[in-house]
Design a protein around this motif. Structure first.
Motif, PDB file in Angstrom:
ATOM      1  N   GLY A 226       0.813  -1.214   0.000  1.00 24.25           N
ATOM      2  CA  GLY A 226       0.000   0.000   0.000  1.00 24.25           C
ATOM      3  C   GLY A 226       0.846   1.262   0.000  1.00 24.25           C
ATOM      4  O   GLY A 226       1.752   1.409   0.827  1.00 24.25           O
ATOM      5  N   VAL A 227       0.550   2.182  -0.893  1.00 23.56           N
ATOM      6  CA  VAL A 227       1.349   3.396  -1.069  1.00 23.56           C
ATOM      7  C   VAL A 227       1.504   4.169   0.235  1.00 23.56           C
ATOM      8  O   VAL A 227       2.614   4.469   0.674  1.00 23.56           O
ATOM      9  N   SER A 228       0.397   4.516   0.885  1.00 29.84           N
ATOM     10  CA  SER A 228       0.479   5.342   2.096  1.00 29.84           C
ATOM     11  C   SER A 228       1.077   4.574   3.270  1.00 29.84           C
ATOM     12  O   SER A 228       1.831   5.148   4.068  1.00 29.84           O
ATOM     13  N   TYR A 229       0.784   3.289   3.385  1.00 30.26           N
ATOM     14  CA  TYR A 229       1.350   2.467   4.468  1.00 30.26           C
ATOM     15  C   TYR A 229       2.861   2.302   4.289  1.00 30.26           C
ATOM     16  O   TYR A 229       3.613   2.310   5.266  1.00 30.26           O
ATOM     17  N   PHE A 230       3.294   2.156   3.050  1.00 33.52           N
ATOM     18  CA  PHE A 230       4.721   2.044   2.738  1.00 33.52           C
ATOM     19  C   PHE A 230       5.454   3.329   3.142  1.00 33.52           C
ATOM     20  O   PHE A 230       6.506   3.287   3.784  1.00 33.52           O
ATOM     21  N   TYR A 231       4.876   4.465   2.785  1.00 37.01           N
ATOM     22  CA  TYR A 231       5.447   5.757   3.160  1.00 37.01           C
ATOM     23  C   TYR A 231       5.570   5.866   4.683  1.00 37.01           C
ATOM     24  O   TYR A 231       6.624   6.241   5.206  1.00 37.01           O
ATOM     25  N   ARG A 232       4.498   5.545   5.379  1.00 30.62           N
ATOM     26  CA  ARG A 232       4.509   5.648   6.841  1.00 30.62           C
ATOM     27  C   ARG A 232       5.570   4.733   7.443  1.00 30.62           C
ATOM     28  O   ARG A 232       6.290   5.124   8.348  1.00 30.62           O
ATOM     29  N   PHE A 233       5.673   3.508   6.925  1.00 31.61           N
ATOM     30  CA  PHE A 233       6.694   2.604   7.453  1.00 31.61           C
ATOM     31  C   PHE A 233       8.090   3.182   7.235  1.00 31.61           C
ATOM     32  O   PHE A 233       8.891   3.276   8.167  1.00 31.61           O
ATOM     33  N   LEU A 234       8.407   3.553   6.000  1.00 28.30           N
ATOM     34  CA  LEU A 234       9.767   4.023   5.702  1.00 28.30           C
ATOM     35  C   LEU A 234      10.155   5.253   6.515  1.00 28.30           C
ATOM     36  O   LEU A 234      11.291   5.374   6.959  1.00 28.30           O
ATOM     37  N   THR A 235       9.218   6.170   6.704  1.00 28.59           N
ATOM     38  CA  THR A 235       9.557   7.444   7.355  1.00 28.59           C
ATOM     39  C   THR A 235       9.455   7.403   8.870  1.00 28.59           C
ATOM     40  O   THR A 235       9.907   8.339   9.528  1.00 28.59           O
ATOM     41  N   THR A 236       8.887   6.334   9.428  1.00 27.05           N
ATOM     42  CA  THR A 236       8.779   6.249  10.898  1.00 27.05           C
ATOM     43  C   THR A 236       9.472   5.027  11.480  1.00 27.05           C
ATOM     44  O   THR A 236       9.536   4.898  12.701  1.00 27.05           O
ATOM     45  N   ASN A 237       9.987   4.148  10.648  1.00 28.64           N
ATOM     46  CA  ASN A 237      10.572   2.896  11.129  1.00 28.64           C
ATOM     47  C   ASN A 237      11.750   3.151  12.067  1.00 28.64           C
ATOM     48  O   ASN A 237      12.723   3.788  11.685  1.00 28.64           O
ATOM     49  N   GLN A 238      11.645   2.605  13.277  1.00 28.10           N
ATOM     50  CA  GLN A 238      12.738   2.645  14.245  1.00 28.10           C
ATOM     51  C   GLN A 238      13.293   1.251  14.511  1.00 28.10           C
ATOM     52  O   GLN A 238      14.241   1.090  15.272  1.00 28.10           O
ATOM     53  N   GLY A 239      12.680   0.242  13.877  1.00 22.14           N
ATOM     54  CA  GLY A 239      13.087  -1.143  14.089  1.00 22.14           C
ATOM     55  C   GLY A 239      13.872  -1.683  12.914  1.00 22.14           C
ATOM     56  O   GLY A 239      14.450  -0.928  12.123  1.00 22.14           O
ATOM     57  N   PRO A 240      13.888  -3.011  12.757  1.00 22.02           N
ATOM     58  CA  PRO A 240      14.598  -3.634  11.642  1.00 22.02           C
ATOM     59  C   PRO A 240      14.017  -3.192  10.299  1.00 22.02           C
ATOM     60  O   PRO A 240      12.843  -2.858  10.194  1.00 22.02           O
TER      61      PRO A 240
ATOM     62  N   ILE B  44       4.127  15.217  -5.431  1.00 22.35           N
ATOM     63  CA  ILE B  44       5.229  14.259  -5.487  1.00 22.35           C
ATOM     64  C   ILE B  44       5.956  14.292  -4.155  1.00 22.35           C
ATOM     65  O   ILE B  44       6.048  15.336  -3.508  1.00 22.35           O
ATOM     66  N   ARG B  45       6.427  13.123  -3.746  1.00 16.88           N
ATOM     67  CA  ARG B  45       7.311  13.086  -2.582  1.00 16.88           C
ATOM     68  C   ARG B  45       8.502  12.192  -2.902  1.00 16.88           C
ATOM     69  O   ARG B  45       8.378  11.157  -3.546  1.00 16.88           O
ATOM     70  N   TYR B  46       9.653  12.665  -2.450  1.00 17.41           N
ATOM     71  CA  TYR B  46      10.936  12.021  -2.702  1.00 17.41           C
ATOM     72  C   TYR B  46      11.409  11.406  -1.389  1.00 17.41           C
ATOM     73  O   TYR B  46      11.514  12.107  -0.382  1.00 17.41           O
ATOM     74  N   LEU B  47      11.688  10.122  -1.402  1.00 14.76           N
ATOM     75  CA  LEU B  47      12.102   9.410  -0.191  1.00 14.76           C
ATOM     76  C   LEU B  47      13.518   8.876  -0.371  1.00 14.76           C
ATOM     77  O   LEU B  47      13.762   8.020  -1.223  1.00 14.76           O
ATOM     78  N   HIS B  48      14.416   9.384   0.447  1.00 17.51           N
ATOM     79  CA  HIS B  48      15.815   8.935   0.413  1.00 17.51           C
ATOM     80  C   HIS B  48      16.000   7.828   1.449  1.00 17.51           C
ATOM     81  O   HIS B  48      15.770   8.049   2.646  1.00 17.51           O
ATOM     82  N   ILE B  49      16.382   6.644   0.970  1.00 21.37           N
ATOM     83  CA  ILE B  49      16.650   5.524   1.884  1.00 21.37           C
ATOM     84  C   ILE B  49      17.974   5.812   2.562  1.00 21.37           C
ATOM     85  O   ILE B  49      19.025   5.894   1.921  1.00 21.37           O
ATOM     86  N   GLU B  50      17.934   5.960   3.876  1.00 22.28           N
ATOM     87  CA  GLU B  50      19.123   6.340   4.648  1.00 22.28           C
ATOM     88  C   GLU B  50      19.953   5.141   5.085  1.00 22.28           C
ATOM     89  O   GLU B  50      21.154   5.278   5.312  1.00 22.28           O
ATOM     90  N   GLY B  51      19.315   3.995   5.241  1.00 24.55           N
ATOM     91  CA  GLY B  51      20.024   2.811   5.677  1.00 24.55           C
ATOM     92  C   GLY B  51      19.069   1.701   6.003  1.00 24.55           C
ATOM     93  O   GLY B  51      17.862   1.805   5.754  1.00 24.55           O
ATOM     94  N   VAL B  52      19.604   0.624   6.568  1.00 18.59           N
ATOM     95  CA  VAL B  52      18.819  -0.552   6.939  1.00 18.59           C
ATOM     96  C   VAL B  52      19.287  -0.996   8.326  1.00 18.59           C
ATOM     97  O   VAL B  52      20.486  -1.104   8.582  1.00 18.59           O
ATOM     98  N   ARG B  53      18.319  -1.262   9.195  1.00 20.61           N
ATOM     99  CA  ARG B  53      18.650  -1.758  10.532  1.00 20.61           C
ATOM    100  C   ARG B  53      18.419  -3.266  10.584  1.00 20.61           C
ATOM    101  O   ARG B  53      17.526  -3.787   9.899  1.00 20.61           O
ATOM    102  N   TYR B  54      19.210  -3.946  11.418  1.00 19.09           N
ATOM    103  CA  TYR B  54      19.075  -5.387  11.589  1.00 19.09           C
ATOM    104  C   TYR B  54      19.435  -5.754  13.025  1.00 19.09           C
ATOM    105  O   TYR B  54      20.136  -5.017  13.707  1.00 19.09           O
ATOM    106  N   GLN B  55      18.916  -6.904  13.471  1.00 20.05           N
ATOM    107  CA  GLN B  55      19.227  -7.428  14.817  1.00 20.05           C
ATOM    108  C   GLN B  55      20.591  -8.078  14.787  1.00 20.05           C
ATOM    109  O   GLN B  55      20.882  -8.874  13.919  1.00 20.05           O
TER     110      GLN B  55
END
Length: 167
Positions: free
Chosen positions: A74-88, A155-166
């Protein structure tokens, strides 16, 4: 303990190039179920580092068509995950066209601010702007398509800053 690693942009783009005009049989094709664009971009990002977030409801994962989160497709759910993710998993910030790099994400919206399409950047030329950002996408399958050939109001531009892992 969570560790952060670099997002593998080259692998994300390589996956986009390989699958832009066809479907990976390991994933359901959502073409007739509202569109396959965010599913495709999620696959690209996942195949960069192979880290999912299995948090129920608000995570980002795909195990099967009925064992997945809304953020995978889902477009909006994907945006929310990417921009608020604090976990893996991957995390991103909203930025400008000039900050776009291959492997980053763009979402298109209408005049009411409803975002409806997710694209992955495959290349940029010079200082990125809408005329020299090239994308790959599903639904209207595209590869190295110039961003300025799309019709959109927002339009919104999303820069992937990194990836977290356990660890």
């Amino acid at each position: 303990m969570l560790q952060t690693t670099e997002y593998n942009r080259e692998k994300a783009v390589a996956y986009a190039v390989e699958w832009a005009y066809r479907r990976n049989p390991r994933y359901l094709d959502f073409q007739g179920l509202g569109g396959d664009c965010t599913n495709f971009v999620s696959q690209c990002i996942y195949h960069a580092n192979f880290i999912m977030n299995f948090t129920p409801v608000y995570g980002w994962y795909y195990l099967s068509s009925d064992k997945r989160t809304a953020s995978w497709t889902g477009v909006s759910y994907f945006y929310r995950f990417l921009t608020t993710n604090q976990g893996p998993g991957p995390f991103a910030s909203e930025t400008t066209a000039e900050s776009m790099q291959p492997g980053d994400v763009i979402q298109l919206g209408d005049e009411n601010g409803n975002f409806y399409h997710t694209l992955i950047v495959t290349d940029t030329g010079g200082i990125p702007d809408n005329s020299n950002i090239f994308i790959a996408a599903h639904t209207d399958d595209s590869l190295h398509r110039p961003l300025n050939t799309y019709q959109f109001s927002n339009i919104r531009y999303l820069h992937i800053e990194g990836v977290r892992y356990q660890s």
